[in-house]
Design a protein around this motif. Structure first.
Motif, short mmCIF file in Angstrom:
data_model
loop_
_atom_site.label_atom_id
_atom_site.label_comp_id
_atom_site.label_asym_id
_atom_site.label_seq_id
_atom_site.Cartn_x
_atom_site.Cartn_y
_atom_site.Cartn_z
N HIS A 55 0.80 -1.22 0.00
CA HIS A 55 0.00 0.00 0.00
C HIS A 55 0.83 1.28 0.00
CE1 HIS A 55 -3.64 -2.25 0.33
NE2 HIS A 55 -3.44 -2.65 1.57
N LEU A 56 2.09 1.22 -0.43
CA LEU A 56 2.90 2.43 -0.44
C LEU A 56 2.32 3.49 -1.37
CD1 LEU A 56 5.39 4.07 0.34
CD2 LEU A 56 6.66 2.90 -1.48
N ASP A 57 1.86 3.08 -2.54
CA ASP A 57 1.28 4.05 -3.48
C ASP A 57 0.05 4.70 -2.88
OD1 ASP A 57 3.24 3.52 -5.32
OD2 ASP A 57 2.03 2.10 -6.50
N ALA A 58 -0.76 3.91 -2.18
CA ALA A 58 -1.94 4.48 -1.54
C ALA A 58 -1.54 5.45 -0.44
CB ALA A 58 -2.82 3.36 -0.96
N GLY A 59 -0.45 5.12 0.26
CA GLY A 59 0.04 6.01 1.29
C GLY A 59 0.52 7.33 0.72
N MET A 60 1.22 7.29 -0.40
CA MET A 60 1.69 8.52 -1.04
C MET A 60 0.52 9.33 -1.55
SD MET A 60 5.20 7.35 -3.01
CE MET A 60 5.58 9.05 -3.43
N SER A 61 -0.51 8.66 -2.06
CA SER A 61 -1.71 9.37 -2.51
C SER A 61 -2.39 10.07 -1.33
CB SER A 61 -2.69 8.40 -3.17
OG SER A 61 -2.13 7.86 -4.35
N HIS A 62 -2.38 9.41 -0.17
CA HIS A 62 -2.96 10.02 1.02
C HIS A 62 -2.19 11.28 1.41
CE1 HIS A 62 -3.51 10.03 5.59
NE2 HIS A 62 -4.66 10.43 5.09
N LEU A 63 -0.86 11.22 1.33
CA LEU A 63 -0.05 12.40 1.61
C LEU A 63 -0.40 13.54 0.65
CD1 LEU A 63 3.47 10.79 2.22
CD2 LEU A 63 2.18 12.16 3.90
N GLN A 64 -0.48 13.21 -0.63
CA GLN A 64 -0.80 14.23 -1.63
C GLN A 64 -2.19 14.80 -1.43
OE1 GLN A 64 -0.08 11.80 -5.09
NE2 GLN A 64 2.02 12.53 -5.35
#
Length: 385
Positions: A55-64
């Motif tokens: 879920h790293l990509d989802a985590g980065m999307s959450h940051l953005q």
């Protein structure tokens, strides 16, 4: 999900100077800020957010989506992160590890805590305080914290640095012989040289003028906004033990093991012997990105197991790489990162093959005659002809 961030000591523990808590802050500013608090704390005021592997990509999307300005280790050549060039980034992502460093200033600007903001998101595995770390020749963690700030104040006053020698007084020069550690491990009988193997040493850098390293293949990166050159001495000492030459240029007895290895030097501690968790993680991320089969550390701090280090060790193992860390000195338990289950912890022995009086107890994966096993696995696994 793991929750290792207490409300009592969240971002407010270093809120007097919000700009000091940014992703781009240097360790000197973080240390001075922490020491100037009413009760100095061993935490920097920043946070480490660990994501589930898938879920790293989802985590980065959450940051953005949350409006965070993001820097990524992949923005830097060879993933060699230069924190001072992160600019106004509020989060820095280490993609090899699945971890993000989040500035305390970013959380203060949003008037919330890291735990409240990230804790319930499905991509997040753990939210933790970032801790300080120190070279393992410091006699204890608190002393390391105080000594580091004293050295920083002295440097600001224009005084030359005074550092402790990491030399072992028992290792006095002897011609045509091995140091005791190499002798007892049977290194002279080994057919392994380390040729074709990458060994990363994450510490205070390397003395690039040292004659014993002049003809070696060395890659280096500094993560602490200082030259890679080792003023403190601890990194050179550790690199020498791991990868020193088969015959020392000075004619003294041999002190190094993997004399044919390719050396990767990551400077994660400053010339005062101090650092922060994110700098060590940046070094780990860089070493994994460069496929270093052995990632060696003699750094740490007295705090519980951190998911960030555990994830880093797991990321290395997933690529067939091995992280090794010293247990620490003069403390009641094994230091982090050595206390993580995915990091091999190594203790010290005396000449009777008993634990050295200063070697930390607790999680000790290798000690006594098993040190020979380390050479044949954590060196032999990786140290080939």
């Amino acid at each position: 999900m793991s929750d290792q961030t207490s409300n009592a000591n969240d971002d407010s523990n270093a809120s007097t100077s919000p700009h000091v808590l940014s992703v781009a802050s240097d360790v000197e500013s973080l240390l001075i800020n922490a020491r100037q608090q009413a009760e100095p704390v061993p935490m920097t005021g920043r946070h480490l957010v660990s994501y589930h592997p898938e879920h790293l990509d989802a985590g980065m999307s959450h940051l953005q989506d949350s409006g965070f300005r993001i820097a990524d280790a992949r923005d830097f050549d060879d993933q060699s992160v230069r924190f001072h060039e992160a600019g106004d980034a509020e989060a820095l992502v280490f993609p090899e590890l699945g971890i993000a460093l989040v500035g305390g200033d970013a959380m203060e600007a949003r008037e919330t805590t890291a735990q409240n903001h990230f804790g319930d998101h499905h991509a997040v595995h753990a939210v933790e305080h970032e801790h300080f770390v120190f070279a393992h020749n410091q006699s204890d963690y608190l002393r390391g914290f105080l000594r580091a700030t004293e050295l920083i104040y002295a440097e600001l006053a224009g005084e030359p640095p005074k550092v402790e020698s990491s030399d072992d007084p028992k290792d006095s020069p002897e011609i045509d012989a091995l140091t005791w550690g190499l002798e007892v491990c049977g290194v002279s009988k080994s057919a392994f040289s380390g040729k074709g193997i990458k060994v990363a040493v994450l510490d205070t850098g390397l003395d690039l003028s040292h004659p014993d390293f002049q003809d070696r293949a060395i890659q280096s990166s500094s993560f602490v906004n200082e030259d890679i050159d080792d003023i403190y001495g601890h990194g050179t000492h550790c690199a020498g033990i791991a990868c020193g030459p088969q015959a020392a240029s000075s004619g003294v007895r041999r002190y190094g093991v993997a004399y044919g290895a390719d050396i990767y030097i990551g400077k994660v501690l400053t010339n005062s012997g101090s650092g922060a968790g994110a700098y060590t993680l940046a070094g780990m991320n860089w070493a994994i990105a460069n496929n270093c089969e052995v990632i060696s550390m003699s750094v740490g701090g007295q705090h519980p197991v951190q998911e960030a280090y555990t994830k880093a060790g797991a990321a290395a193992l997933a690529k067939g790489l091995l992280m090794i860390a010293a247990t620490g000195n003069m403390e009641p338990a094994t230091d982090a990162p050595a206390n993580s289950p995915t990091v091999v912890s190594v203790g010290s022995l005396d000449t009777d093959l008993k634990p050295s009086f200063y070697s930390d107890p607790g999680k000790v994966d290798f000690a006594a005659k098993l040190v020979e096993l380390v050479i044949r696995t954590a060196v032999g696994l990786v140290v080939r002809r």
